[in-house]
Write a protein that holds these residues in place. Structure first.
Motif, PDB file in Angstrom:
ATOM      1  N   VAL A 179       0.835  -1.214   0.000  1.00 45.66           N
ATOM      2  CA  VAL A 179       0.000   0.000   0.000  1.00 45.66           C
ATOM      3  C   VAL A 179       0.859   1.249   0.000  1.00 45.66           C
ATOM      4  CG1 VAL A 179      -1.651   1.344   1.368  1.00 45.66           C
ATOM      5  CG2 VAL A 179      -2.021  -1.093   1.024  1.00 45.66           C
ATOM      6  N   TRP A 180       1.840   1.312   0.881  1.00 48.85           N
ATOM      7  CA  TRP A 180       2.700   2.495   0.948  1.00 48.85           C
ATOM      8  C   TRP A 180       3.556   2.648  -0.298  1.00 48.85           C
ATOM      9  CZ3 TRP A 180       2.302   6.418   4.240  1.00 48.85           C
ATOM     10  CH2 TRP A 180       1.569   6.222   5.404  1.00 48.85           C
ATOM     11  N   SER A 181       4.042   1.525  -0.839  1.00 44.58           N
ATOM     12  CA  SER A 181       4.860   1.595  -2.056  1.00 44.58           C
ATOM     13  C   SER A 181       4.042   2.067  -3.253  1.00 44.58           C
ATOM     14  CB  SER A 181       5.478   0.224  -2.368  1.00 44.58           C
ATOM     15  OG  SER A 181       6.396  -0.138  -1.363  1.00 44.58           O
ATOM     16  N   ILE A 182       2.834   1.562  -3.382  1.00 45.17           N
ATOM     17  CA  ILE A 182       1.979   1.985  -4.493  1.00 45.17           C
ATOM     18  C   ILE A 182       1.618   3.461  -4.350  1.00 45.17           C
ATOM     19  CG2 ILE A 182      -0.328   1.702  -5.503  1.00 45.17           C
ATOM     20  CD1 ILE A 182       0.016  -1.358  -4.867  1.00 45.17           C
ATOM     21  N   ALA A 183       1.235   3.869  -3.146  1.00 42.26           N
ATOM     22  CA  ALA A 183       0.894   5.283  -2.918  1.00 42.26           C
ATOM     23  C   ALA A 183       2.102   6.173  -3.194  1.00 42.26           C
ATOM     24  CB  ALA A 183       0.395   5.482  -1.488  1.00 42.26           C
ATOM     25  N   GLY A 184       3.246   5.800  -2.632  1.00 42.62           N
ATOM     26  CA  GLY A 184       4.461   6.585  -2.845  1.00 42.62           C
ATOM     27  C   GLY A 184       4.875   6.615  -4.300  1.00 42.62           C
ATOM     28  N   ILE A 201      -6.071   9.948   8.279  1.00 46.71           N
ATOM     29  CA  ILE A 201      -5.017  10.808   7.717  1.00 46.71           C
ATOM     30  C   ILE A 201      -4.859  10.533   6.226  1.00 46.71           C
ATOM     31  CG2 ILE A 201      -2.512  11.224   7.719  1.00 46.71           C
ATOM     32  CD1 ILE A 201      -2.650  10.806  10.808  1.00 46.71           C
ATOM     33  N   MET A 202      -4.835   9.244   5.848  1.00 50.12           N
ATOM     34  CA  MET A 202      -4.684   8.890   4.439  1.00 50.12           C
ATOM     35  C   MET A 202      -5.849   9.449   3.615  1.00 50.12           C
ATOM     36  SD  MET A 202      -4.098   5.193   2.559  1.00 50.12           S
ATOM     37  CE  MET A 202      -5.519   4.437   3.306  1.00 50.12           C
ATOM     38  N   GLY A 249       7.162   2.317   2.346  1.00 46.74           N
ATOM     39  CA  GLY A 249       6.724   1.034   1.807  1.00 46.74           C
ATOM     40  C   GLY A 249       7.856   0.024   1.764  1.00 46.74           C
ATOM     41  N   ILE A 250       9.018   0.462   1.353  1.00 48.77           N
ATOM     42  CA  ILE A 250      10.188  -0.421   1.292  1.00 48.77           C
ATOM     43  C   ILE A 250      10.559  -0.904   2.690  1.00 48.77           C
ATOM     44  CG2 ILE A 250      12.673  -0.473   0.779  1.00 48.77           C
ATOM     45  CD1 ILE A 250      11.954   1.460  -1.618  1.00 48.77           C
ATOM     46  N   ILE A 251      10.493  -0.028   3.681  1.00 46.23           N
ATOM     47  CA  ILE A 251      10.806  -0.409   5.064  1.00 46.23           C
ATOM     48  C   ILE A 251       9.801  -1.456   5.562  1.00 46.23           C
ATOM     49  CG2 ILE A 251      10.943   0.420   7.456  1.00 46.23           C
ATOM     50  CD1 ILE A 251      13.346   1.236   5.685  1.00 46.23           C
ATOM     51  N   PHE A 252       8.503  -1.259   5.275  1.00 45.03           N
ATOM     52  CA  PHE A 252       7.518  -2.269   5.665  1.00 45.03           C
ATOM     53  C   PHE A 252       7.815  -3.608   4.998  1.00 45.03           C
ATOM     54  CE2 PHE A 252       4.465   1.211   6.878  1.00 45.03           C
ATOM     55  CZ  PHE A 252       4.282   0.797   8.191  1.00 45.03           C
ATOM     56  N   LEU A 253       8.187  -3.585   3.723  1.00 40.24           N
ATOM     57  CA  LEU A 253       8.522  -4.836   3.024  1.00 40.24           C
ATOM     58  C   LEU A 253       9.763  -5.472   3.635  1.00 40.24           C
ATOM     59  CD1 LEU A 253       7.795  -3.729  -0.655  1.00 40.24           C
ATOM     60  CD2 LEU A 253       6.444  -5.320   0.743  1.00 40.24           C
ATOM     61  N   LYS A 254      10.741  -4.661   3.974  1.00 38.36           N
ATOM     62  CA  LYS A 254      11.954  -5.167   4.630  1.00 38.36           C
ATOM     63  C   LYS A 254      11.598  -5.791   5.983  1.00 38.36           C
ATOM     64  CE  LYS A 254      14.875  -2.746   6.982  1.00 38.36           C
ATOM     65  NZ  LYS A 254      15.781  -1.787   7.535  1.00 38.36           N
TER      66      LYS A 254
END
Length: 140
Positions: free
Chosen positions: A15-20, A87-88, A124-129
Protein backbone atom coordinates in the motif's frame (compact mmCIF):
# COMPACT_ATOMS: atom_id res chain seq x y z
CA UNK A 1 -10.72 -11.76 5.39
CA UNK A 2 -8.30 -12.72 8.14
CA UNK A 3 -4.62 -13.31 7.52
CA UNK A 4 -1.50 -14.11 9.50
CA UNK A 5 -0.37 -10.99 11.34
CA UNK A 6 3.02 -11.00 9.58
CA UNK A 7 1.26 -10.52 6.26
CA UNK A 8 -0.06 -7.17 7.52
CA UNK A 9 3.50 -5.89 7.07
CA UNK A 10 3.41 -7.15 3.48
CA UNK A 11 0.11 -5.36 2.83
CA UNK A 12 1.44 -2.18 4.43
CA UNK A 13 4.51 -2.43 2.23
CA UNK A 14 2.47 -2.76 -0.94
CA UNK A 15 0.00 0.00 0.00
CA UNK A 16 2.70 2.50 0.95
CA UNK A 17 4.86 1.60 -2.06
CA UNK A 18 1.98 1.98 -4.49
CA UNK A 19 0.89 5.28 -2.92
CA UNK A 20 4.46 6.58 -2.85
CA UNK A 21 5.15 5.41 -6.38
CA UNK A 22 2.02 7.14 -7.69
CA UNK A 23 2.81 10.43 -5.97
CA UNK A 24 6.44 10.23 -7.03
CA UNK A 25 5.32 9.56 -10.62
CA UNK A 26 3.11 12.68 -10.59
CA UNK A 27 5.94 14.75 -9.14
CA UNK A 28 8.54 13.53 -11.60
CA UNK A 29 6.22 13.98 -14.58
CA UNK A 30 5.70 17.59 -13.53
CA UNK A 31 9.39 18.16 -12.73
CA UNK A 32 10.78 18.34 -16.28
CA UNK A 33 10.20 22.09 -16.64
CA UNK A 34 11.49 22.89 -13.15
CA UNK A 35 14.84 21.12 -12.90
CA UNK A 36 17.25 23.32 -10.99
CA UNK A 37 19.63 23.09 -8.06
CA UNK A 38 17.22 25.12 -5.93
CA UNK A 39 14.28 22.82 -6.67
CA UNK A 40 16.45 19.77 -6.10
CA UNK A 41 17.45 21.14 -2.71
CA UNK A 42 13.82 21.93 -1.86
CA UNK A 43 12.79 18.41 -2.88
CA UNK A 44 15.44 16.95 -0.58
CA UNK A 45 14.20 19.14 2.27
CA UNK A 46 10.61 17.96 1.70
CA UNK A 47 11.80 14.35 1.61
CA UNK A 48 13.87 14.60 4.79
CA UNK A 49 11.16 16.49 6.69
CA UNK A 50 8.50 13.91 5.82
CA UNK A 51 10.81 10.96 6.35
CA UNK A 52 12.34 12.08 9.63
CA UNK A 53 9.28 13.71 11.18
CA UNK A 54 6.50 11.43 9.95
CA UNK A 55 7.17 8.23 8.05
CA UNK A 56 10.23 6.87 9.88
CA UNK A 57 8.27 7.01 13.15
CA UNK A 58 5.13 5.70 11.47
CA UNK A 59 6.87 2.60 10.08
CA UNK A 60 8.30 1.80 13.52
CA UNK A 61 4.98 2.41 15.28
CA UNK A 62 2.92 0.27 12.91
CA UNK A 63 5.51 -2.51 12.72
CA UNK A 64 5.59 -2.67 16.53
CA UNK A 65 1.79 -2.62 16.73
CA UNK A 66 1.48 -5.43 14.17
CA UNK A 67 4.12 -7.54 15.91
CA UNK A 68 2.24 -7.16 19.21
CA UNK A 69 -1.00 -8.59 17.83
CA UNK A 70 -1.88 -12.04 19.16
CA UNK A 71 -0.67 -14.89 16.97
CA UNK A 72 -4.14 -15.72 15.67
CA UNK A 73 -5.17 -14.37 12.29
CA UNK A 74 -6.09 -10.67 11.98
CA UNK A 75 -8.35 -8.73 9.64
CA UNK A 76 -6.35 -7.59 6.60
CA UNK A 77 -7.18 -3.90 7.13
CA UNK A 78 -5.37 -3.85 10.48
CA UNK A 79 -2.13 -2.92 8.70
CA UNK A 80 -3.33 0.62 9.58
CA UNK A 81 -4.98 1.92 12.69
CA UNK A 82 -8.07 4.13 12.57
CA UNK A 83 -6.06 7.37 12.82
CA UNK A 84 -3.88 6.40 9.84
CA UNK A 85 -6.89 5.64 7.65
CA UNK A 86 -8.33 9.08 8.48
CA UNK A 87 -5.02 10.81 7.72
CA UNK A 88 -4.68 8.89 4.44
CA UNK A 89 -8.23 9.86 3.43
CA UNK A 90 -7.58 13.57 4.01
CA UNK A 91 -4.16 13.51 2.34
CA UNK A 92 -5.60 11.86 -0.75
CA UNK A 93 -8.60 14.17 -0.85
CA UNK A 94 -6.53 17.34 -0.48
CA UNK A 95 -3.97 16.11 -3.00
CA UNK A 96 -6.62 15.38 -5.60
CA UNK A 97 -8.42 18.70 -5.00
CA UNK A 98 -5.17 20.70 -5.15
CA UNK A 99 -4.19 19.13 -8.47
CA UNK A 100 -7.56 19.02 -10.18
CA UNK A 101 -8.48 22.56 -9.15
CA UNK A 102 -4.97 23.90 -9.90
CA UNK A 103 -4.77 25.50 -6.44
CA UNK A 104 -0.97 25.42 -6.40
CA UNK A 105 1.56 26.02 -9.18
CA UNK A 106 3.08 23.07 -11.02
CA UNK A 107 6.50 23.93 -9.62
CA UNK A 108 5.15 23.30 -6.12
CA UNK A 109 3.57 20.03 -7.26
CA UNK A 110 6.85 18.93 -8.82
CA UNK A 111 8.97 19.67 -5.75
CA UNK A 112 6.49 18.67 -3.05
CA UNK A 113 5.14 15.50 -4.68
CA UNK A 114 8.61 14.25 -5.59
CA UNK A 115 9.85 14.70 -2.01
CA UNK A 116 6.68 13.32 -0.43
CA UNK A 117 6.40 10.43 -2.89
CA UNK A 118 9.98 9.39 -2.23
CA UNK A 119 9.38 9.40 1.53
CA UNK A 120 6.18 7.37 1.12
CA UNK A 121 7.92 4.90 -1.18
CA UNK A 122 10.74 4.50 1.35
CA UNK A 123 8.13 3.77 4.05
CA UNK A 124 6.72 1.03 1.81
CA UNK A 125 10.19 -0.42 1.29
CA UNK A 126 10.81 -0.41 5.06
CA UNK A 127 7.52 -2.27 5.66
CA UNK A 128 8.52 -4.84 3.02
CA UNK A 129 11.95 -5.17 4.63
CA UNK A 130 10.28 -5.67 8.03
CA UNK A 131 8.05 -8.35 6.52
CA UNK A 132 11.09 -10.19 5.12
CA UNK A 133 12.84 -9.96 8.50
CA UNK A 134 9.74 -11.29 10.21
CA UNK A 135 9.58 -14.23 7.79
CA UNK A 136 13.24 -15.04 8.38
CA UNK A 137 12.84 -14.91 12.17
CA UNK A 138 9.85 -17.28 11.98
CA UNK A 139 11.88 -19.79 9.96
CA UNK A 140 15.05 -19.66 11.98
Amino acid sequence: MKIKKERLLLIAGFVWSIAGGNILFIGLNTYAEYISIRNGALTLIVFFLFWLLVFKKLTRKHTKRIREYPDEKQFFWLFFDKKSFIIMFFMMTFGIVIRTQHLLPNQFIAVFYTGLGTALLLAGIIFLKNYIREQRSLKG
